[in-house]
Design a protein around this motif. Sequence first.
Motif, PDB file in Angstrom:
ATOM      1  N   GLU A  57       3.802  -2.173   4.825  1.00 48.55           N
ATOM      2  CA  GLU A  57       2.712  -1.771   4.893  1.00 48.55           C
ATOM      3  C   GLU A  57       2.642  -0.908   4.353  1.00 48.55           C
ATOM      4  O   GLU A  57       2.699   0.298   4.429  1.00 48.55           O
ATOM      5  N   LEU A  58       2.257  -0.729   2.292  1.00 45.27           N
ATOM      6  CA  LEU A  58       2.088   0.717   1.975  1.00 45.27           C
ATOM      7  C   LEU A  58       0.630   1.259   1.812  1.00 45.27           C
ATOM      8  O   LEU A  58      -0.214  -0.185   2.359  1.00 45.27           O
ATOM      9  N   THR A  59       0.548   2.832   1.694  1.00 47.33           N
ATOM     10  CA  THR A  59      -1.019   3.162   1.467  1.00 47.33           C
ATOM     11  C   THR A  59      -1.859   2.112  -0.069  1.00 47.33           C
ATOM     12  O   THR A  59      -0.410   2.245  -0.702  1.00 47.33           O
ATOM     13  N   GLU A  60      -2.991   2.333  -0.069  1.00 50.52           N
ATOM     14  CA  GLU A  60      -3.572   2.183  -1.509  1.00 50.52           C
ATOM     15  C   GLU A  60      -3.262   3.294  -1.999  1.00 50.52           C
ATOM     16  O   GLU A  60      -2.545   2.257  -3.592  1.00 50.52           O
ATOM     17  N   ARG A  61      -2.982   4.559  -2.329  1.00 51.02           N
ATOM     18  CA  ARG A  61      -2.603   5.156  -3.156  1.00 51.02           C
ATOM     19  C   ARG A  61      -0.644   5.040  -3.296  1.00 51.02           C
ATOM     20  O   ARG A  61      -0.505   4.723  -5.152  1.00 51.02           O
ATOM     21  N   GLN A  62      -0.110   4.318  -2.375  1.00 51.35           N
ATOM     22  CA  GLN A  62       1.001   4.171  -2.882  1.00 51.35           C
ATOM     23  C   GLN A  62       1.530   3.117  -3.650  1.00 51.35           C
ATOM     24  O   GLN A  62       2.056   2.528  -4.816  1.00 51.35           O
ATOM     25  N   THR A  63       0.929   2.033  -3.269  1.00 45.77           N
ATOM     26  CA  THR A  63       0.467   0.294  -4.450  1.00 45.77           C
ATOM     27  C   THR A  63       0.239   0.715  -5.523  1.00 45.77           C
ATOM     28  O   THR A  63       0.774   0.692  -6.520  1.00 45.77           O
ATOM     29  N   LYS A  64      -0.980   1.734  -5.227  1.00 46.01           N
ATOM     30  CA  LYS A  64      -1.593   1.708  -7.023  1.00 46.01           C
ATOM     31  C   LYS A  64      -0.728   2.522  -7.354  1.00 46.01           C
ATOM     32  O   LYS A  64       0.012   2.261  -8.736  1.00 46.01           O
ATOM     33  N   SER A  65      -0.293   3.368  -7.566  1.00 44.96           N
ATOM     34  CA  SER A  65       1.107   4.585  -8.605  1.00 44.96           C
ATOM     35  C   SER A  65       2.205   4.203  -9.091  1.00 44.96           C
ATOM     36  O   SER A  65       2.673   3.695  -9.558  1.00 44.96           O
TER      37      SER A  65
END
Length: 78
Positions: free
Chosen positions: A6-14
């Motif tokens: 599970e990643l944060t939205e920011r991590q996934t986008k980056s």
Amino acid sequence: MPMMIELTERQTKSLSILAEHEHCSLNELVREAVNDYLNRHPLQQDSDSAFGLWRHKREDGLAYQERLRSEWCDESTV
């Protein structure tokens, strides 16, 4: 081996942007990141690398077992 993380939205986008720039899949990028982390934090592979209370014991397991069992009965009756 498949694994869910599970990643944060920011991590996934980056990571998605980076994967696009690197011309690789998101899976490949994450595998490379995990390999980099593991290379920087190697596990000790010596004989004392066991976990738990027995990690620092120097007594042989069989000797320990026999010592404990000798407390249960009188040696003269055996």
